[in-house]
Design an enzyme around this catalytic site. Structure first.
Site, PDB file in Angstrom:
ATOM      1  N   ARG A  43      -3.183   3.968   6.097  1.00 43.20           N
ATOM      2  CA  ARG A  43      -4.280   3.795   6.926  1.00 43.20           C
ATOM      3  C   ARG A  43      -5.165   4.992   6.481  1.00 43.20           C
ATOM      4  NH1 ARG A  43      -1.238   0.514  10.704  1.00 43.20           N
ATOM      5  NH2 ARG A  43      -2.256  -1.430  10.841  1.00 43.20           N
TER       6      ARG A  43
ATOM      7  N   VAL B  23       6.919  12.297   5.855  1.00 39.80           N
ATOM      8  CA  VAL B  23       6.441  12.795   4.677  1.00 39.80           C
ATOM      9  C   VAL B  23       4.783  13.312   4.941  1.00 39.80           C
ATOM     10  CG1 VAL B  23       5.992  12.431   1.871  1.00 39.80           C
ATOM     11  CG2 VAL B  23       8.110  11.712   3.066  1.00 39.80           C
TER      12      VAL B  23
ATOM     13  N   GLY C  71       5.678   8.694   1.183  1.00 39.54           N
ATOM     14  CA  GLY C  71       6.571   8.175   2.300  1.00 39.54           C
ATOM     15  C   GLY C  71       7.616   7.066   2.017  1.00 39.54           C
ATOM     16  N   HIS C  72       7.067   5.926   1.510  1.00 40.78           N
ATOM     17  CA  HIS C  72       7.697   4.907   1.104  1.00 40.78           C
ATOM     18  C   HIS C  72       8.922   5.185   0.132  1.00 40.78           C
ATOM     19  CE1 HIS C  72       4.040   2.940   2.663  1.00 40.78           C
ATOM     20  NE2 HIS C  72       4.961   2.037   3.383  1.00 40.78           N
TER      21      HIS C  72
ATOM     22  N   ALA D  71       0.938  -1.149  -0.021  1.00 46.36           N
ATOM     23  CA  ALA D  71       0.088   0.052   0.024  1.00 46.36           C
ATOM     24  C   ALA D  71       0.819   1.329   0.108  1.00 46.36           C
ATOM     25  CB  ALA D  71      -1.160  -0.135   1.180  1.00 46.36           C
TER      26      ALA D  71
ATOM     27  N   GLN E 290       2.670  -8.782  13.969  1.00 47.68           N
ATOM     28  CA  GLN E 290       2.638  -7.581  14.686  1.00 47.68           C
ATOM     29  C   GLN E 290       0.777  -6.961  14.592  1.00 47.68           C
ATOM     30  OE1 GLN E 290       5.339  -6.333  11.494  1.00 47.68           O
ATOM     31  NE2 GLN E 290       4.300  -4.276  11.398  1.00 47.68           N
TER      32      GLN E 290
END
Length: 305
Positions: free
Chosen positions: A199, A188, A47-48, A43, A72
């Site tokens: 999310r 970011v 930022g990634h 997703a 997690q």
């Protein structure tokens, strides 16, 4: 002799590995070449991609892992509905020059089922996010260590947005003598200040507007910090801004040490991280900013927009 792979070119799709054997075949082993890894759950967003661009500056070969780690996620969390779209992710990664994408299934990472032996986050895993998500950090650190063993990078990049995760990974690397450099990438944000998160897609337009209270709280707290406010006053200002938004349910607001994630003392002076978590509608969001407390400053605190 080591193998040599052509450097990734933006616009070309990265090579995809779905198994450990396929990954091993794609990893370059030439002496002097450095490898960087960016670990994700897919997703992907800007930022990634910013982490991938930074990885390219640190290494000759960039590997991105895409794995939604069940260890997690706690009971009642969004494991089943967590967004998954590998083709879209590969298209995005094609724009930033990724060499290899490792996208294994759960059975590839945990071939004997859930592991009996896991990494224990200790005190770090019991407070803040850990208090609200029991076992989360144990599961996160376990898969991070496994992926470090499989990818064998010299550099691993993680986003500052997940501040407690970053602190926990750095502590694991130090405590367990893992031979990797951990590099942090800045948070970011969208133009309105909301920190990018997979999310965010769950937010309705109304709830997205309410979620802006998180970045607004950090901005206000950073302002009073620059004016020399004490630690508790900085934390309280963030809490006040969040509390003024009726649609935001606060989980925690804390001012913590950037190395240990422990609360700083009320008379603390110097660097700290203001961390917060809140629920907006059915979506849980986190954010943070680095601030300097207890003395007047002329510069803008890192992490605010």
């Amino acid at each position: 002799m080591g193998t040599e792979a052509p450097e990734a070119v933006p616009g070309l799709r990265p090579r995809l590995a779905r198994s450990r054997a396929e990954l091993a075949a794609l990893l370059t082993t030439s002496p002097g070449r450095r490898r960087a890894v960016v670990m994700t759950m897919g997703a992907l967003h800007e930022g990634h991609l910013s982490l991938v661009r930074a990885a390219r500056e640190h290494a000759d070969q960039v590997v991105v892992t895409i794995f939604v780690n069940p260890l997690q996620f706690g009971a009642g969390e969004d494991l089943d509905r967590y967004p998954r779209d590998l083709e879209r992710d590969l298209d995005l990664l094609s724009t930033v020059g990724v060499d290899v994408v490792f996208a294994p299934g759960v059975g590839e990472i945990y071939p004997q089922g859930e592991p009996v032996v896991r990494v224990a986050a200790g005190r770090l895993g019991e407070r803040l996010e850990g208090a609200h998500r029991p076992g989360h950090f144990d599961g996160m650190l376990t898969v991070v260590l496994k992926l470090l063993h499989l990818v064998r990078p010299q550099v691993a990049l993680f986003g500052q947005k997940d501040a407690q995760q970053l602190i926990a990974v750095r502590r694991m690397v130090r405590d367990l003598d893992v031979d990797v450099e951990v590099v942090a990438g800045p948070t970011v944000r969208d133009a309105d200040g909301l920190a990018l998160s997979s999310r965010n897609a769950y937010l309705s337009p109304e709830h997205r507007g309410a979620a802006l209270a998180l970045s607004q709280a950090l901005d206000r707290a950073a302002t009073v910090a620059r004016d020399g406010a004490a630690a508790e006053a900085v934390r309280a200002e963030a809490e006040r801004v969040l509390g003024a938004q009726a649609a935001v349910v606060v989980d925690y607001v804390a001012l913590v040490d950037p190395v240990t994630a422990e609360d700083v003392a009320t008379d603390h002076e110097g660097e700290a991280v203001l961390v917060l978590a809140a629920r907006v509608g059915g979506t849980r969001l986190i954010d943070n900013a680095r601030v300097t407390v207890g003395r007047s400053q002329d510069r803008t605190s890192e992490g605010t927009r």
